[in-house]
Motif scaffolding. Structure first.
Motif, short mmCIF file in Angstrom:
data_model
loop_
_atom_site.label_atom_id
_atom_site.label_comp_id
_atom_site.label_asym_id
_atom_site.label_seq_id
_atom_site.Cartn_x
_atom_site.Cartn_y
_atom_site.Cartn_z
N PRO A 165 -42.01 65.99 49.10
CA PRO A 165 -41.41 67.05 48.88
C PRO A 165 -40.75 67.55 49.38
O PRO A 165 -39.97 68.48 49.09
N ASN A 166 -40.71 67.56 50.52
CA ASN A 166 -39.72 68.46 51.40
C ASN A 166 -38.53 67.81 51.84
O ASN A 166 -37.67 67.15 52.68
N TYR A 167 -37.56 68.56 50.71
CA TYR A 167 -35.90 67.23 50.43
C TYR A 167 -35.28 68.43 50.51
O TYR A 167 -33.59 68.94 50.77
N GLN A 168 -35.57 70.03 50.46
CA GLN A 168 -35.22 70.83 49.73
C GLN A 168 -33.39 71.25 51.26
O GLN A 168 -32.28 71.64 50.49
N ARG A 169 -33.68 71.20 51.84
CA ARG A 169 -32.66 71.21 52.69
C ARG A 169 -31.51 69.96 52.78
O ARG A 169 -30.41 70.41 53.26
N PHE A 170 -31.28 68.88 52.17
CA PHE A 170 -30.48 67.82 52.09
C PHE A 170 -30.05 68.13 50.57
O PHE A 170 -30.33 67.67 49.61
N ARG A 171 -28.87 68.75 50.56
CA ARG A 171 -27.76 68.34 49.76
C ARG A 171 -27.93 67.04 49.10
O ARG A 171 -27.81 66.90 47.45
N GLU A 172 -27.67 66.07 49.40
CA GLU A 172 -27.97 64.97 49.05
C GLU A 172 -28.89 63.66 47.97
O GLU A 172 -28.83 63.50 47.07
N ALA A 173 -30.79 64.78 48.86
CA ALA A 173 -31.39 64.16 47.80
C ALA A 173 -31.22 65.10 46.48
O ALA A 173 -31.52 64.87 45.40
N ARG A 174 -30.75 66.29 47.08
CA ARG A 174 -30.70 66.92 45.49
C ARG A 174 -30.02 66.76 44.99
O ARG A 174 -30.34 66.66 43.26
N GLU A 175 -29.04 66.43 44.89
CA GLU A 175 -28.07 65.54 43.95
C GLU A 175 -28.52 64.50 42.99
O GLU A 175 -28.00 63.93 42.17
N LEU A 186 -28.96 63.30 39.51
CA LEU A 186 -28.60 62.04 38.78
C LEU A 186 -29.46 61.32 38.44
O LEU A 186 -29.23 60.10 37.78
N ASN A 187 -30.71 61.65 38.40
CA ASN A 187 -31.79 60.52 38.29
C ASN A 187 -32.04 59.48 38.55
O ASN A 187 -32.27 58.63 38.18
N ALA A 188 -31.94 59.38 39.92
CA ALA A 188 -31.35 58.11 40.94
C ALA A 188 -31.88 58.41 41.62
O ALA A 188 -32.10 57.54 43.17
N GLU A 239 -36.80 47.32 34.93
CA GLU A 239 -35.51 46.16 34.91
C GLU A 239 -34.39 47.36 34.74
O GLU A 239 -33.14 47.15 36.13
N GLU A 240 -34.39 47.82 33.36
CA GLU A 240 -32.68 48.61 32.90
C GLU A 240 -32.84 49.61 33.67
O GLU A 240 -31.41 49.42 33.61
N TYR A 241 -33.93 50.06 33.17
CA TYR A 241 -33.75 51.40 34.64
C TYR A 241 -33.34 51.56 35.36
O TYR A 241 -32.80 52.43 36.08
N GLN A 242 -34.24 50.88 36.56
CA GLN A 242 -34.03 50.11 38.07
C GLN A 242 -32.24 50.25 38.11
O GLN A 242 -31.12 50.63 39.03
N ALA A 243 -31.66 49.41 37.16
CA ALA A 243 -30.14 49.37 36.59
C ALA A 243 -29.20 50.10 37.16
O ALA A 243 -28.06 50.01 37.78
N SER A 244 -29.92 50.87 36.01
CA SER A 244 -29.53 51.72 35.92
C SER A 244 -28.78 52.85 37.05
O SER A 244 -28.04 53.66 37.10
#
Length: 406
Positions: free
Chosen positions: A338-348, A352-354, A375-380
């Motif tokens: 849960p502690n990711y807010q300080r990291f721009r790439e994590a928010r982005e 992106l749903n990635a 597998e389709e979701y993982q590939a996307s």
């Protein structure tokens, strides 16, 4: 304010000195700063990094500068033992040192001896006396991959001395427009939004990864879940997935590899299906028959991700997540605490749903079900995350082009 700063520096040294009697890292910090034998390297480029992560972040700029000016000496300093002890023999530098304690005397001696032509600090290292000496001698000081947030001391009523440090910087290369705007609010305009050099580093690594034959043998054509830079809280959750996905293999690369930490992790794993990397050569059976591998060394993680399909990045149940981009560059969807807010790439990545943040075991199992069964979701997600990293490269070129003409 400077008086208070100097007192804090001395108290910090005293605290680490006391801790050095029972803490190995603190002992390295203290002993590494005793009798530093500096050698003159007039006209050198001085790169300073807080630790190993910042070294990898600034490494593309170091390599590009070395390639463009091969005769220019390179000096590297580290604040933390976790950077110095691993990279003290790097062939990229002519000399590697611990950064001396930030006192006026140390800063004068360091710069008198070294005589650098420029100084390049990565991300968020700010030391008043070293900055002041560089400024007094008109030696250009560059901050690369800088990132600024409203909660930082620069933007507080009591941050006058730190704001003064900002005024000693020749040019800032920041990661985003928000950082540029925060500096503009302080009337600091010598700023370029160049992006984060970590994207250049991880993308280059993903295009030419170091092959690890033992890991390839362990994978043996099966899908692999890579857990990188994990802490005990992460591991207690992740080990619950092993019995749920018998067709998957798991690699754990803990952030700390002391024997007590490794023993604790090994105690959570299925004994007959698990091996430590350092013990692989002792196996009588082939490594491909095992399902769980524990990496008990430092330096392999950035190459490990090429063998995975999904990655979990540790640290999110502590002070903050570790490097998500190393996994992302290989197209691995990432999961973290849960502690990711300080990291721009994590928010982005979440946008992106990635990338996915989890708070507990149930949420981990839900996202694992989606990533490991669909597998389709993982590939996307994989395609999105790889494109994201590629499109954010280019910071190094921007920085080198500026430095070359100034």
């Amino acid at each position: 304010m400077l008086f208070t700063y100097n007192i804090v520096i001395k108290f910090y040294y005293a605290f680490v000195w006391l801790a050095s009697f029972f803490n190995k890292k603190a002992a390295l910090w203290i002993n590494g700063r005793k009798n530093i034998a500096l050698k003159p390297l007039k006209g050198c480029a001085w790169f300073h990094f807080a630790s190993l992560g910042e070294f990898e972040q600034g490494r593309p700029v170091l390599e590009a500068l070395k390639a463009k000016y091969p005769a220019k000496p390179i000096v590297v300093t580290f604040f933390s033992p976790s950077g110095y002890e691993i990279r003290k023999n790097t062939p990229l530098a002519d000399a590697v040192y611990y950064l001396p304690l930030d006192t006026a005397t140390n800063a004068r001696h360091f710069i008198d001896t070294l005589q650098p032509e420029m100084a390049i600090f990565t991300k968020y290292e700010y030391w008043y006396h070293f900055f002041n000496e560089l400024d007094k001698r008109d030696i250009p000081l560059y901050i690369i991959s800088g990132i600024f947030r409203p909660g930082q001391v620069f933007f507080k009523w009591y941050g006058g001395l730190h704001r003064k440090m900002l005024g000693m910087v020749s040019h800032f290369f920041v990661q985003d427009d928000d950082s540029k705007q925060l500096l503009a609010n302080l009337n600091i305009t010598n700023v370029t939004v160049s992006g984060d050099t970590r994207f250049d580093r991880v993308w280059e690594n993903a295009q030419n990864p170091k092959e690890l034959p033992v890991i390839a043998a362990f994978k043996a054509g099966q899908k692999v879940f890579v857990a990188g830079s994990t802490w005990p809280k992460d591991e207690e959750l992740l080990t619950q997935l092993i019995s749920l996905y018998p067709d998957w293999k798991f690699i754990f690369a803990p952030h700390e590899i002391g024997e007590d930490k490794i023993d604790h992790l090994m105690g959570l794993l299925p004994e007959n299906e698990t091996v430590r990397f350092s013990k692989i050569s002792n196996l009588k059976s082939h490594v491909s028959n095992l399902r769980v591998l524990v990496i008990d060394n430092i330096g392999m993680l950035s190459s490990l991700y090429q063998y995975g399909e999904v990655a979990y990045i540790g640290g999110g149940f502590g002070v903050g997540i570790h490097n998500t981009l190393e996994a992302a560059a290989f197209g691995l969807p990432v999961v973290f605490g849960p502690n990711y807010q300080r990291f721009r790439e994590a928010r982005e990545l979440i946008a992106l749903n990635a990338g996915t943040s989890i708070n507990n075991a149930n949420e981990l199992k839900q996202v694992a079900n989606r990533l490991m069964n669909d597998e389709e979701y993982q590939a996307s997600a994989s395609a999105k995350i790889k494109t994201y990293v590629r499109e954010n490269t280019g910071a190094t070129e921007s920085i080198i082009n500026y430095i070359s003409v100034n």
